[in-house]
Enzyme design. Structure first.
Site, short mmCIF file in Angstrom:
data_model
loop_
_atom_site.label_atom_id
_atom_site.label_comp_id
_atom_site.label_asym_id
_atom_site.label_seq_id
_atom_site.Cartn_x
_atom_site.Cartn_y
_atom_site.Cartn_z
N LYS A 47 -6.45 4.09 8.36
CA LYS A 47 -5.53 5.01 7.71
C LYS A 47 -6.07 6.43 7.66
O LYS A 47 -5.35 7.41 7.91
CB LYS A 47 -5.22 4.51 6.30
CG LYS A 47 -4.41 3.21 6.27
CD LYS A 47 -4.26 2.68 4.86
CE LYS A 47 -3.45 1.40 4.84
NZ LYS A 47 -3.32 0.81 3.49
N SER A 91 0.79 -1.23 0.00
CA SER A 91 0.00 0.00 0.00
C SER A 91 0.82 1.28 0.00
O SER A 91 0.27 2.36 -0.18
CB SER A 91 -0.96 0.01 1.20
OG SER A 91 -0.26 0.08 2.41
#
Length: 238
Positions: free
Chosen positions: A162, A119
Site C-alpha cells: 500500500k 481496510s
C-alpha cells in the site's frame, strides 16, 4: 524468451514494457479538489492499489447506497463509517439528524473489479465527513485502516504494498494505524521511509484532523457581503 544480450533499462523502455502510468499527480489532485472524495489504499495479489472513495449527498429519506462491486465486509465498513459520523456529527458542526432527509451514495470507482475487506474504513468515513461538512480532503494524503463504532482505527495487512502504491502515484504522506508501525520499520527501506511522511493514528478523529481541509469560502452575494459576519469565517473544526 531465451535471449541473453544485456538490456539497458531506460525510461522509454519501461514505458514500452509496462505501458503508460495508470495515474498522474495532476489526476490525483484534480479528483480530490471537491468535497466528498478521499484516497484509500488497497492490497491486491499483484501489489498495492490507490482507491478513490466518493461520497455524494442528495435529498432522500435516510438511504445509504453502495456501489463499486463491493464485498460484504467492505459494505459493513461503509455502514460503520456512516453510523460513526452520525453519532459524532455535532463535533463537526453538523446536526445529528442530517441523514433524516438525505440519501448518501458511496461509490468506489472501477466498478467492474471486485473489492472487499475492512481496510477502506478510514477512507470511507473521511469521504462521508468531507461531503457532509463541505470540507475537501487533502490530495497528497492516502490512508488505510479498519474502523470501529467507538472511533478506533485498527491494523490492516498489506502495508508494504500500500505504501509503495501511494509512492508510485506521487503521494508522499500516508495515514496508517499505529499498530502497523512495526510493518513500516520492518518492510520499508530506510531510503523510502525518508522520502515518505507516515502518520500513525489511533482514532477516526485523528484521521479527520489530518485529512480535512477548511471549507471553501462562500462567494459574496454582493458588495455588502464582503465583510465577514461576526464570529469569523465559516468552517468547522476537527
Amino acid at each position: 524468451e531465451g535471449r541473453d544480450e544485456p538490456v539497458t533499462v531506460a525510461p522509454e523502455l519501461v514505458t514500452e514494457l509496462l505501458g503508460a502510468p495508470r495515474f498522474l499527480d495532476e489526476e490525483v489532485e484534480e479528483r480530490t479538489k471537491n468535497p466528498g472524495v478521499s484516497i484509500g489504499l488497497a492490497w491486491t495479489p499483484t501489489g498495492g492499489e490507490v482507491l478513490f472513495i466518493e461520497a455524494s449527498r442528495m435529498p432522500g429519506g435516510g438511504l445509504l447506497t453502495l456501489t463499486g462491486h463491493l464485498g460484504d465486509v467492505m459494505k459493513e465498513s461503509a455502514r460503520a463509517a456512516l453510523s460513526w459520523f452520525r453519532a459524532n456529527a455535532d463535533r463537526y458542526g453538523v446536526a445529528g439528524d442530517f441523514f433524516r432527509d438525505a440519501e448518501l451514495h458511496l461509490h468506489v470507482p472501477s466498478g467492474a473489479i471486485p473489492k472487499d475487506g475492512p481496510s477502506a474504513g478510514v477512507a470511507m468515513v473521511t469521504a462521508i465527513a468531507s461531503e457532509i461538512t463541505g470540507r475537501p480532503v487533502r490530495g497528497d494524503l492516502a490512508m488505510t485502516g479498519e474502523i470501529t463504532l467507538s472511533g478506533r482505527v485498527l491494523p490492516v495487512g498489506g502495508i508494504k504494498e500500500k505504501v509503495l502504491a501511494a509512492r508510485r502515484v506521487g503521494i508522499r504522506e500516508v495515514a496508517l494505524p499505529w499498530q502497523n508501525e512495526k510493518n513500516i520499520n520492518e518492510d520499508i527501506s530506510e531510503d523510502l521511509r525518508r522520502d515518505m511522511t507516515v502518520h500513525f493514528v489511533t482514532t477516526i478523529d485523528e484521521v479527520l484532523t489530518l485529512a480535512l481541509q477548511p471549507a471553501p469560502a462562500s462567494p459574496p452575494d454582493g458588495p455588502e457581503s464582503s465583510t465577514p459576519a461576526p464570529g469569523g469565517p465559516a468552517g468547522v473544526g476537527g
